[in-house]
Design a protein around this motif. Structure first.
Motif, short mmCIF file in Angstrom:
data_model
loop_
_atom_site.label_atom_id
_atom_site.label_comp_id
_atom_site.label_asym_id
_atom_site.label_seq_id
_atom_site.Cartn_x
_atom_site.Cartn_y
_atom_site.Cartn_z
N ALA A 1 42.19 29.52 35.79
CA ALA A 1 42.12 30.94 35.41
C ALA A 1 43.41 31.68 35.72
CB ALA A 1 40.94 31.60 36.12
N ASP A 2 44.13 31.24 36.75
CA ASP A 2 45.39 31.90 37.13
C ASP A 2 46.62 31.15 36.63
OD1 ASP A 2 45.12 29.69 38.75
OD2 ASP A 2 45.74 30.72 40.59
N ALA A 3 46.49 30.47 35.49
CA ALA A 3 47.56 29.63 34.95
C ALA A 3 48.81 30.42 34.60
CB ALA A 3 47.07 28.89 33.71
N THR A 4 49.94 29.73 34.68
CA THR A 4 51.23 30.31 34.33
C THR A 4 51.75 29.68 33.04
OG1 THR A 4 52.51 28.67 35.55
CG2 THR A 4 51.81 30.66 36.77
N LEU A 5 52.77 30.29 32.50
CA LEU A 5 53.42 29.75 31.31
C LEU A 5 53.98 28.36 31.60
CD1 LEU A 5 54.37 29.99 28.44
CD2 LEU A 5 56.26 31.41 29.23
N GLU A 6 54.50 28.16 32.78
CA GLU A 6 55.02 26.85 33.17
C GLU A 6 53.92 25.78 33.09
OE1 GLU A 6 58.20 25.70 36.39
OE2 GLU A 6 56.28 26.19 37.36
N GLN A 7 52.72 26.11 33.54
CA GLN A 7 51.60 25.18 33.47
C GLN A 7 51.18 24.91 32.03
OE1 GLN A 7 49.31 27.57 36.33
NE2 GLN A 7 48.92 25.66 37.45
N LEU A 8 51.26 25.94 31.19
CA LEU A 8 50.96 25.76 29.77
C LEU A 8 51.93 24.78 29.13
CD1 LEU A 8 49.40 26.68 27.14
CD2 LEU A 8 51.26 28.30 26.86
N VAL A 9 53.21 24.97 29.38
CA VAL A 9 54.24 24.09 28.83
C VAL A 9 54.00 22.65 29.29
CG1 VAL A 9 56.72 23.55 28.86
CG2 VAL A 9 55.96 25.91 28.52
N THR A 10 53.67 22.48 30.57
CA THR A 10 53.38 21.15 31.10
C THR A 10 52.14 20.55 30.42
OG1 THR A 10 54.37 21.70 33.22
CG2 THR A 10 52.81 19.86 33.20
N ALA A 11 51.09 21.35 30.25
CA ALA A 11 49.86 20.87 29.60
C ALA A 11 50.12 20.43 28.16
CB ALA A 11 48.79 21.95 29.65
N LEU A 12 51.08 21.08 27.52
CA LEU A 12 51.43 20.73 26.14
C LEU A 12 52.39 19.53 26.09
CD1 LEU A 12 51.91 24.31 24.71
CD2 LEU A 12 50.07 22.71 24.13
N GLU A 13 52.80 19.05 27.27
CA GLU A 13 53.71 17.90 27.39
C GLU A 13 55.03 18.15 26.66
OE1 GLU A 13 51.54 14.40 26.23
OE2 GLU A 13 50.18 14.59 27.93
N LEU A 14 55.56 19.36 26.83
CA LEU A 14 56.84 19.72 26.21
C LEU A 14 57.95 19.65 27.25
CD1 LEU A 14 55.63 22.82 24.19
CD2 LEU A 14 56.10 20.53 23.31
N LYS A 15 59.15 19.35 26.79
CA LYS A 15 60.32 19.35 27.66
C LYS A 15 60.84 20.79 27.72
CE LYS A 15 61.79 14.64 26.96
NZ LYS A 15 62.08 14.08 28.26
N GLY A 16 60.74 21.40 28.88
CA GLY A 16 61.08 22.80 29.05
C GLY A 16 62.52 23.15 28.74
N ASP A 17 63.43 22.16 28.85
CA ASP A 17 64.83 22.46 28.60
C ASP A 17 65.18 22.45 27.12
OD1 ASP A 17 64.49 19.70 28.36
OD2 ASP A 17 66.47 19.24 29.16
N ARG A 18 64.20 22.14 26.26
CA ARG A 18 64.47 22.04 24.83
C ARG A 18 63.65 22.99 23.98
NH1 ARG A 18 64.63 15.49 24.58
NH2 ARG A 18 66.37 15.28 26.03
N ILE A 19 63.05 24.01 24.63
CA ILE A 19 62.21 24.94 23.87
C ILE A 19 62.49 26.38 24.28
CG2 ILE A 19 60.34 23.28 23.53
CD1 ILE A 19 58.81 24.71 25.78
N ALA A 20 62.11 27.27 23.40
CA ALA A 20 62.08 28.71 23.69
C ALA A 20 60.65 29.15 23.44
CB ALA A 20 63.05 29.47 22.80
N VAL A 21 60.17 30.08 24.27
CA VAL A 21 58.76 30.51 24.17
C VAL A 21 58.68 32.02 24.00
CG1 VAL A 21 56.52 30.53 25.30
CG2 VAL A 21 58.04 28.58 25.64
N GLU A 22 57.92 32.42 22.99
CA GLU A 22 57.56 33.82 22.79
C GLU A 22 56.09 33.96 23.18
OE1 GLU A 22 58.69 36.19 19.12
OE2 GLU A 22 56.51 35.99 18.91
N HIS A 23 55.80 34.89 24.07
CA HIS A 23 54.45 35.09 24.60
C HIS A 23 54.00 36.49 24.23
CE1 HIS A 23 51.93 35.86 28.46
NE2 HIS A 23 51.16 35.33 27.54
#
Length: 82
Positions: free
Chosen positions: A16-38
Motif C-alpha cells: 500500500a505504501d509502494a514507491t515509484l522505485e518499487q514499481l519500476v522493479t516490479a516491472l523488471e525495467l532497468k532504471g538507467d534506461r527509462i524516463a517515467v511520467e507519473h
C-alpha cells in the motif's frame, strides 16, 4: 494495485505504501534506461524512492535506445560487417 501504464491497464502486487522505485522493479525495467511520467509529471530518477504510487495512477514510461550511423552514413548494421 491497478495502474495505467503507457495507456494499458495493469495490475501489480505492491504494498500500500509502494514507491515509484518499487514499481519500476516490479516491472523488471532497468532504471538507467527509462524516463517515467507519473500522473503528468516527469519524475527525476533521484526521486523515485520517495515518490509514492497509488491505485489508478497513470504512468508513461519511455525506454532509451542507443544507435546512430557510421561515419560514411551507412547504418550501424552495415558498417559492423566491414
Amino acid at each position: 494495485m491497478n495502474f495505467t501504464i503507457n495507456g494499458h491497464a495493469r495490475t501489480l502486487e505492491l504494498p500500500a505504501d509502494a514507491t515509484l522505485e518499487q514499481l519500476v522493479t516490479a516491472l523488471e525495467l532497468k532504471g538507467d534506461r527509462i524516463a517515467v511520467e507519473h500522473n503528468g509529471d516527469i519524475i527525476q530518477r533521484t526521486q523515485w524512492h520517495t515518490t509514492s504510487v497509488a491505485e489508478d495512477d497513470r504512468f508513461e514510461i519511455v525506454h532509451f535506445v542507443g544507435g546512430g550511423s557510421c561515419a560514411d552514413g551507412e547504418s550501424r548494421t552495415s558498417c559492423a560487417k566491414t
